[in-house]
Design an enzyme around this catalytic site. Structure first.
Site, PDB file in Angstrom:
ATOM      1  CD  GLU A  35      10.013 -12.762  -6.267  1.00 50.69           C
ATOM      2  OE1 GLU A  35       9.718 -11.950  -5.392  1.00 50.69           O
ATOM      3  OE2 GLU A  35      11.106 -12.748  -6.853  1.00 50.69           O
TER       4      GLU A  35
ATOM      5  CG  ASN B 163      -0.059   2.257   3.709  1.00 52.92           C
ATOM      6  OD1 ASN B 163      -1.058   2.291   3.004  1.00 52.92           O
ATOM      7  ND2 ASN B 163       1.101   2.748   3.328  1.00 52.92           N
TER       8      ASN B 163
ATOM      9  CB  CYS C 219      -0.945   0.097   1.186  1.00 51.95           C
ATOM     10  SG  CYS C 219      -2.107  -1.258   1.323  1.00 51.95           S
TER      11      CYS C 219
ATOM     12  CG  HIS D   1      19.092 -37.448  -0.404  1.00 49.67           C
ATOM     13  ND1 HIS D   1      19.458 -38.664   0.099  1.00 49.67           N
ATOM     14  CD2 HIS D   1      20.248 -36.768  -0.616  1.00 49.67           C
ATOM     15  CE1 HIS D   1      20.774 -38.725   0.217  1.00 49.67           C
ATOM     16  NE2 HIS D   1      21.282 -37.580  -0.226  1.00 49.67           N
TER      17      HIS D   1
ATOM     18  CE  LYS E 108      11.601  -3.678  -4.293  1.00 50.53           C
ATOM     19  NZ  LYS E 108      12.273  -4.884  -4.777  1.00 50.53           N
TER      20      LYS E 108
HETATM   21  C1  F6R Z   1      11.878 -11.279  -3.882  1.00 48.48           C
HETATM   22  C2  F6R Z   1      11.581 -10.202  -2.981  1.00 48.48           C
HETATM   23  C3  F6R Z   1      11.130 -10.529  -1.613  1.00 48.48           C
HETATM   24  C4  F6R Z   1      11.901  -9.673  -0.604  1.00 48.48           C
HETATM   25  C5  F6R Z   1      11.367  -9.890   0.808  1.00 48.48           C
HETATM   26  C6  F6R Z   1      12.170  -9.108   1.824  1.00 48.48           C
HETATM   27  O1  F6R Z   1      12.227 -10.821  -5.143  1.00 48.48           O
HETATM   28  O2  F6R Z   1      11.695  -9.052  -3.322  1.00 48.48           O
HETATM   29  O3  F6R Z   1      11.307 -11.880  -1.328  1.00 48.48           O
HETATM   30  O4  F6R Z   1      13.249  -9.989  -0.687  1.00 48.48           O
HETATM   31  O5  F6R Z   1      10.026  -9.509   0.874  1.00 48.48           O
HETATM   32  O6  F6R Z   1      12.137  -7.746   1.555  1.00 48.48           O
HETATM   33  P1  F6R Z   1      13.171  -6.759   2.189  1.00 48.48           P
HETATM   34  O7  F6R Z   1      14.519  -7.101   1.671  1.00 48.48           O
HETATM   35  O8  F6R Z   1      12.721  -5.400   1.749  1.00 48.48           O
HETATM   36  O9  F6R Z   1      13.101  -6.943   3.666  1.00 48.48           O
END
Ligand code: F6R
Length: 610
Positions: free
Chosen positions: A490, A100, A2, A506, A605
């Site tokens: 992803e 948020n 958000c 395994h 993100k």
């Molecule tokens: C994968 C990805 C997520 C982040 C995870 C941790 O491409 O972006 O797996 O790595 O959500 O995010 P941060 O690094 O921002 O704590």
């Protein structure tokens, strides 16, 4: 997860909100909305889908207003639709709010409000907040006090912004567990969950901390704690530029960020390598370096891609610093009553610096007296500020939801930390210098790998219809196998699994047939012969094989269907190189499948909810 943007000032807020929401769309993109005051009367416009759709709806109306808030949503409670989109309004539509985070006790609060006669339109937890604030307003309190009192009843996390027609000269905002920053302009102020939303307008910002509320006027703001104590906030200058957060002519942020890696890893090491001393200079760790080097144990905690970087860090720390190291998912660490104390050093790796689980694990570690250190990308982020010390990776803004350049920069920083502590322990000057020299060569080697983009795109064409993939690697390249598989899952929605190559027999070997591509990360290192045996095992079962191999290796081509040849480096640094073909492969497969690589379904993100 958000996005929030707000404006109060002498200009029209509508373009500020729309452009801010576009910048924030990578954080959540299933619906969006804005709320503004027109001649002191609230107007709320919302839409399911992309910000561009909301924009078309709004542009036709030719609206102008000096105050407003906007929100882009990543659904937690209730499906993505117009009703569940923010802002949410009170019954008489005099008050609107964006939120948020997650209100954990929303069911209880909702029941109480329903008993008072409040009706709810949406399925969201957020709507509870607007009615709760309204209930305090109706008891004769002003907006600020009503927000403050409402928040004392709330359990969970929030970053909120509220506008009320009865007090049209202010936005009230508050934060607990969900980032919020105030931007200071000339007779105008901004609110955002992420500086990228306001960077076009100001570089002067104030970060709210948990439990803080702020009353924002066009020409000043006042901050208080939820307990009603006045607070002075420090103003920070942000250095991120607009160009850094633009796509710069690339079709996707993900591709831009993959291609940027020679520069981003260079920035991570810039000014930090002391070649002659064979060590690293990390200002953020200076005060704690001895305690770190003498710690009995290191734990590295993180989520997702950052957790994969942590696994590489474990190999580095144990091999060179000889300190027992464990890696733990932040979400597990925080809930399992871990045995940690003052003799432990715990790193928390997070690109965003806002991941809820990582932040909670950090707080847990701090409470238990461990040395808590952050490795973050976003400057001023909560994890960076809550850590006792730490290192920024300086990869620059990462907008593509799938993490790429942050991963390679995290690995560079872990290598620098390894140098720093290993040289304080038993690593010789010669070995330190060798690692430092090899690190300096990494950006050029990445450039070489990027030249293989077209070759990798051709491989993607060949494999784009596969429905399962196996990624296999050993030693330092085992975490790379996990990361390669995650990237593919992803953005292409293809099932992929990463395994240590020797583990294949395994269990996963049962899956191998002519339809199951296996990707081996097989550079020439001490496990090379073993991994060749694993390749033979797959080949014997008619599996199709792609190998990421050393450019000096001319025997592997005969064994596999496709090779991607990368330059050699020392083992500990190989993941920085070997992951890049896998990022490109995932990217091209997703593009060929016609998918939105920058905004894959269901993802966001920065995961600021549990
Ligand atoms: C994968 C990805 C997520 C982040 C995870 C941790 O491409 O972006 O797996 O790595 O959500 O995010 P941060 O690094 O921002 O704590």
């Amino acid at each position: 997860m958000c996005g929030i943007v707000g404006y109060i000032g002498e200009n029209n807020c509508v373009p500020v909100l729309i452009n801010g929401l576009k910048r924030l769309e990578y954080r959540g993109y299933d619906s969006a909305g804005i709320g503004i005051l027109i001649d002191n009367h609230p107007l709320v416009i919302k839409n399911k889908g992309k910000v561009s759709e909301l924009q078309s709806k709004i542009e036709k109306l030719k609206l102008s207003s000096p105050i407003g808030i906007g929100h882009t949503r990543w659904a937690t409670h209730g499906e993505p639709n117009e009703i569940n989109a923010h802002p949410h309004c009170n019954g008489d539509k005099s008050l609107f709010l964006i939120h948020n985070g997650i209100i954990e006790n929303f069911e209880t609060l909702k029941k109480g409000l329903q008993q008072l006669g409040y009706t709810f339109l949406s399925e969201t937890d957020s709507e509870v907040l607007v009615h709760l604030i309204d209930s305090f307003l109706k008891r004769g309190n002003n907006l600020f006090k009503s927000v403050r009192m409402a928040l004392t009843e709330v359990e969970g996390t929030y970053g909120i912004a509220v506008v009320y027609e009865g007090e049209p000269d202010k936005i009230v905002a508050a934060r607990k567990g969900s980032p919020l920053v105030i931007g200071i302009g000339d007779n105008e102020h901004f609110i955002a969950s992420d500086v990228s939303a306001i960077i076009a307008h100001t570089s002067q910002v104030v970060y709210l901390d948990d439990g803080e509320l702020v009353e924002v006027y066009k020409d000043h703001f006042c901050a208080k704690t939820i307990a009603d104590a006045d607070i002075e906030k420090e103003v920070f200058e942000i250095t991120t530029t607009l160009e850094e957060i633009d796509r710069g002519g690339y079709p996707h942020f993900m591709l831009k960020e993959i291609i940027e890696q020679p520069e981003s890893v260079f920035n991570s090491m810039r000014g930090r390598i002391l070649l002659e001393q064979g060590t690293a200079k990390l200002g953020g760790l200076e005060l704690v370096a001895d305690r770190l080097a003498n710690s009995k144990r290191i734990i590295i905690s993180a989520c997702g891609t950052s957790w994969h970087a942590a696994l590489v860090g474990e190999y580095m720390f144990e091999q060179f610093a000889r300190i027992p190291t464990e890696v733990e998912y932040a979400s597990e660490f925080r809930y399992r009553n871990p045995i940690v104390g003052s003799e432990d050093a715990i790193f928390f790796i997070s690109q965003s610096g806002e991941t809820a689980d990582t932040l909670a694990a950090l707080k847990e570690a701090k409470n238990r007296g461990a040395l808590s250190l952050g490795i973050c990308n976003v400057v001023g982020s909560t994890i960076a500020r809550e850590s006792q010390a730490g290192v920024y990776i300086h990869a620059g803004p990462e907008i593509g939801v799938a993490s790429t350049k942050a991963f390679t920069s995290q690995l560079v920083v872990l290598a620098l930390i390894t140098l720093l502590i290993a040289r304080k322990k038993t690593m010789s000057l010669v070995d330190g210098k060798n690692i430092a020299l090899e690190l300096e060569k990494i950006p050029e080697k990445i450039k070489q790998i990027l030249k293989l983009n077209e070759h990798i795109e051709n491989i993607a064409e060949e494999f784009k219809n596969a429905t399962n993939f196996l990624y296999l690697g050993r030693g330092y390249n085992f975490p790379v196998a996990l990361e390669g598989a995650l990237k593919l899952k992803e953005i292409s929605y293809i099932h992929a699994e990463g395994y240590p190559a020797a583990e294949m027999k395994h269990g996963p070997i049962a899956l191998i047939d002519k339809n199951m591509p296996a990707i081996f990360i097989a550079p020439k290192d001490s496990t090379y012969d073993k991994i060749i045996s694993n390749i033979q095992e797959v080949k014997a079962r008619k599996g199709r094989i792609i190998a990421v191999a050393s450019e000096s290796d001319d025997t592997i081509d005969k064994l596999v269907d496709y090779t991607i040849k990368i330059p050699d480096t020392i083992r500990m640094l190989m993941p920085i190189l070997s992951v890049i073909p896998l990022q490109l492969l995932a990217y091209h497969i997703a593009v060929k499948k016609g998918l939105n690589v920058d905004q894959p379904r269901n993802l966001a993100k920065s995961v600021t909810v549990e």
